[in-house]
Write a protein that holds these residues in place. Structure first.
Motif, PDB file in Angstrom:
ATOM      1  N   GLU A 254       0.824  -1.204   0.000  1.00 11.19           N
ATOM      2  CA  GLU A 254       0.000   0.000   0.000  1.00 11.19           C
ATOM      3  C   GLU A 254       0.862   1.258   0.000  1.00 11.19           C
ATOM      4  O   GLU A 254       0.579   2.208  -0.731  1.00 11.19           O
ATOM      5  N   VAL A 255       1.918   1.255   0.801  1.00 14.75           N
ATOM      6  CA  VAL A 255       2.823   2.417   0.843  1.00 14.75           C
ATOM      7  C   VAL A 255       3.499   2.582  -0.515  1.00 14.75           C
ATOM      8  O   VAL A 255       3.616   3.700  -1.033  1.00 14.75           O
ATOM      9  N   GLU A 256       3.915   1.461  -1.088  1.00  9.34           N
ATOM     10  CA  GLU A 256       4.539   1.507  -2.409  1.00  9.34           C
ATOM     11  C   GLU A 256       3.564   2.065  -3.450  1.00  9.34           C
ATOM     12  O   GLU A 256       3.931   2.902  -4.276  1.00  9.34           O
ATOM     13  N   GLU A 257       2.310   1.635  -3.371  1.00 11.81           N
ATOM     14  CA  GLU A 257       1.290   2.127  -4.305  1.00 11.81           C
ATOM     15  C   GLU A 257       1.037   3.627  -4.113  1.00 11.81           C
ATOM     16  O   GLU A 257       0.864   4.369  -5.080  1.00 11.81           O
ATOM     17  N   VAL A 258       1.034   4.086  -2.871  1.00 10.62           N
ATOM     18  CA  VAL A 258       0.880   5.523  -2.595  1.00 10.62           C
ATOM     19  C   VAL A 258       2.021   6.286  -3.243  1.00 10.62           C
ATOM     20  O   VAL A 258       1.810   7.312  -3.908  1.00 10.62           O
ATOM     21  N   MET A 259       3.246   5.784  -3.079  1.00 13.02           N
ATOM     22  CA  MET A 259       4.407   6.446  -3.672  1.00 13.02           C
ATOM     23  C   MET A 259       4.275   6.496  -5.198  1.00 13.02           C
ATOM     24  O   MET A 259       4.516   7.532  -5.823  1.00 13.02           O
ATOM     25  N   ILE A 260       3.854   5.391  -5.790  1.00 14.39           N
ATOM     26  CA  ILE A 260       3.697   5.345  -7.253  1.00 14.39           C
ATOM     27  C   ILE A 260       2.649   6.339  -7.709  1.00 14.39           C
ATOM     28  O   ILE A 260       2.856   7.074  -8.678  1.00 14.39           O
ATOM     29  N   TRP A 261       1.506   6.407  -6.998  1.00 19.77           N
ATOM     30  CA  TRP A 261       0.460   7.363  -7.372  1.00 19.77           C
ATOM     31  C   TRP A 261       0.955   8.795  -7.261  1.00 19.77           C
ATOM     32  O   TRP A 261       0.699   9.620  -8.133  1.00 19.77           O
ATOM     33  N   LEU A 262       1.648   9.084  -6.176  1.00 16.87           N
ATOM     34  CA  LEU A 262       2.144  10.454  -6.002  1.00 16.87           C
ATOM     35  C   LEU A 262       3.109  10.835  -7.113  1.00 16.87           C
ATOM     36  O   LEU A 262       3.030  11.932  -7.664  1.00 16.87           O
ATOM     37  N   ILE A 263       4.007   9.921  -7.441  1.00 14.85           N
ATOM     38  CA  ILE A 263       5.005  10.224  -8.469  1.00 14.85           C
ATOM     39  C   ILE A 263       4.378  10.276  -9.855  1.00 14.85           C
ATOM     40  O   ILE A 263       4.558  11.241 -10.597  1.00 14.85           O
ATOM     41  N   SER A 264       3.615   9.238 -10.208  1.00 17.24           N
ATOM     42  CA  SER A 264       3.095   9.175 -11.581  1.00 17.24           C
ATOM     43  C   SER A 264       1.971  10.161 -11.841  1.00 17.24           C
ATOM     44  O   SER A 264       1.914  10.777 -12.890  1.00 17.24           O
TER      45      SER A 264
ATOM     46  N   ALA B 172      -4.179  16.912  -0.296  1.00 15.60           N
ATOM     47  CA  ALA B 172      -5.253  16.352  -1.123  1.00 15.60           C
ATOM     48  C   ALA B 172      -4.712  15.251  -2.038  1.00 15.60           C
ATOM     49  O   ALA B 172      -5.342  14.193  -2.195  1.00 15.60           O
ATOM     50  N   ALA B 173      -3.538  15.477  -2.632  1.00 12.49           N
ATOM     51  CA  ALA B 173      -2.927  14.467  -3.498  1.00 12.49           C
ATOM     52  C   ALA B 173      -2.564  13.224  -2.693  1.00 12.49           C
ATOM     53  O   ALA B 173      -2.775  12.089  -3.142  1.00 12.49           O
ATOM     54  N   PHE B 174      -2.057  13.424  -1.498  1.00 13.95           N
ATOM     55  CA  PHE B 174      -1.691  12.303  -0.638  1.00 13.95           C
ATOM     56  C   PHE B 174      -2.929  11.504  -0.235  1.00 13.95           C
ATOM     57  O   PHE B 174      -2.947  10.272  -0.328  1.00 13.95           O
ATOM     58  N   ASP B 175      -3.967  12.198   0.209  1.00 13.49           N
ATOM     59  CA  ASP B 175      -5.209  11.511   0.595  1.00 13.49           C
ATOM     60  C   ASP B 175      -5.783  10.723  -0.570  1.00 13.49           C
ATOM     61  O   ASP B 175      -6.250   9.593  -0.402  1.00 13.49           O
ATOM     62  N   ASP B 176      -5.752  11.317  -1.770  1.00 11.28           N
ATOM     63  CA  ASP B 176      -6.252  10.626  -2.955  1.00 11.28           C
ATOM     64  C   ASP B 176      -5.422   9.376  -3.237  1.00 11.28           C
ATOM     65  O   ASP B 176      -5.957   8.322  -3.557  1.00 11.28           O
ATOM     66  N   SER B 177      -4.117   9.472  -3.084  1.00 15.18           N
ATOM     67  CA  SER B 177      -3.237   8.326  -3.325  1.00 15.18           C
ATOM     68  C   SER B 177      -3.475   7.216  -2.310  1.00 15.18           C
ATOM     69  O   SER B 177      -3.515   6.036  -2.666  1.00 15.18           O
ATOM     70  N   VAL B 178      -3.666   7.570  -1.051  1.00 18.53           N
ATOM     71  CA  VAL B 178      -3.954   6.567  -0.015  1.00 18.53           C
ATOM     72  C   VAL B 178      -5.299   5.913  -0.297  1.00 18.53           C
ATOM     73  O   VAL B 178      -5.440   4.690  -0.193  1.00 18.53           O
ATOM     74  N   ARG B 179      -6.282   6.692  -0.678  1.00 16.06           N
ATOM     75  CA  ARG B 179      -7.613   6.152  -0.982  1.00 16.06           C
ATOM     76  C   ARG B 179      -7.534   5.162  -2.128  1.00 16.06           C
ATOM     77  O   ARG B 179      -8.095   4.078  -2.087  1.00 16.06           O
ATOM     78  N   ARG B 180      -6.793   5.499  -3.164  1.00 17.42           N
ATOM     79  CA  ARG B 180      -6.662   4.608  -4.321  1.00 17.42           C
ATOM     80  C   ARG B 180      -5.894   3.338  -3.971  1.00 17.42           C
ATOM     81  O   ARG B 180      -6.194   2.262  -4.462  1.00 17.42           O
ATOM     82  N   ALA B 181      -4.878   3.462  -3.123  1.00 16.05           N
ATOM     83  CA  ALA B 181      -4.035   2.316  -2.784  1.00 16.05           C
ATOM     84  C   ALA B 181      -4.706   1.362  -1.806  1.00 16.05           C
ATOM     85  O   ALA B 181      -4.524   0.151  -1.892  1.00 16.05           O
ATOM     86  N   SER B 182      -5.494   1.886  -0.867  1.00 21.98           N
ATOM     87  CA  SER B 182      -6.027   1.044   0.202  1.00 21.98           C
ATOM     88  C   SER B 182      -7.538   0.884   0.180  1.00 21.98           C
ATOM     89  O   SER B 182      -8.070   0.013   0.850  1.00 21.98           O
ATOM     90  N   GLY B 183      -8.229   1.752  -0.560  1.00 23.02           N
ATOM     91  CA  GLY B 183      -9.693   1.702  -0.544  1.00 23.02           C
ATOM     92  C   GLY B 183     -10.281   2.379   0.673  1.00 23.02           C
ATOM     93  O   GLY B 183     -11.484   2.317   0.909  1.00 23.02           O
TER      94      GLY B 183
END
Length: 178
Positions: free
Chosen positions: A33-43, A65-76
């Protein structure tokens, strides 16, 4: 300044993200999940911004807001613990003409499965993966039958999927029944 490898930069970014993701989720995050958050933030946010003609500045609120969106996408899950709606499931249940209270119960069951899956490791995780593969194969076959005109859409397809799932013993049947 000192030279660092990509792995070193990634490890440092992950180490910094873990407590932030944990604070957002209210529980320890999985590495994936952390890795997915990092990927979302970067990409999604950094790379896209770099492609624009003019540089984009991020305020603390923008990054939040970008971080929250990335966490939501990575973890649901959203900040505060509320869950992201399973949109695909919602649309599939609506197409299958499932009443709203039953659809909500299935949504809750799917979220419980997600939590259990997230917490599983080793043999148990592989058994869940096998179960997911079986269910995906059944749903794909049902979809193919429906598209070929051998099965009506809606409730008939839904019933066929359930009947097929009941007919085949799931991988790790103890997972299926608790």
């Amino acid at each position: 300044m000192e030279a660092r490898t990509i792995d070193q930069v990634e490890a440092e970014a992950m180490a910094r993200l873990v407590p932030l993701v944990e604070a957002c989720l209210g529980e320890k995050p999985l590495y994936e999940e952390v890795e997915e958050v990092m990927i979302w933030l970067i990409s999604r946010y950094i790379a896209r911004s770099a492609l624009e003609l003019r540089p984009r500045t991020f305020t603390a609120d923008d990054f939040g807001a970008a971080f929250d969106d990335s966490v939501r996408r990575a973890s649901g899950r959203r900040r505060g613990g509320s869950t992201e709606l399973l949109t695909k499931l919602k649309h599939k249940l609506r197409a299958a003409e499932i009443p709203e209270p039953e659809a909500e119960a299935q949504h809750d069951a799917m979220l419980a499965y997600r939590r259990t899956y997230r917490a599983s490791v080793g043999t148990r995780r592989r058994a869940y993966d096998d179960l997911a593969d079986q269910i995906n194969a059944i749903c794909t076959l049902t979809m193919a039958k429906r598209r070929a005109g051998r099965l009506d859409a809606g409730s008939a397809a839904y019933l066929t999927s359930h009947a097929a799932q009941e007919a085949c013993p799931p991988a790790g049947s103890s997972l299926w029944y608790g």
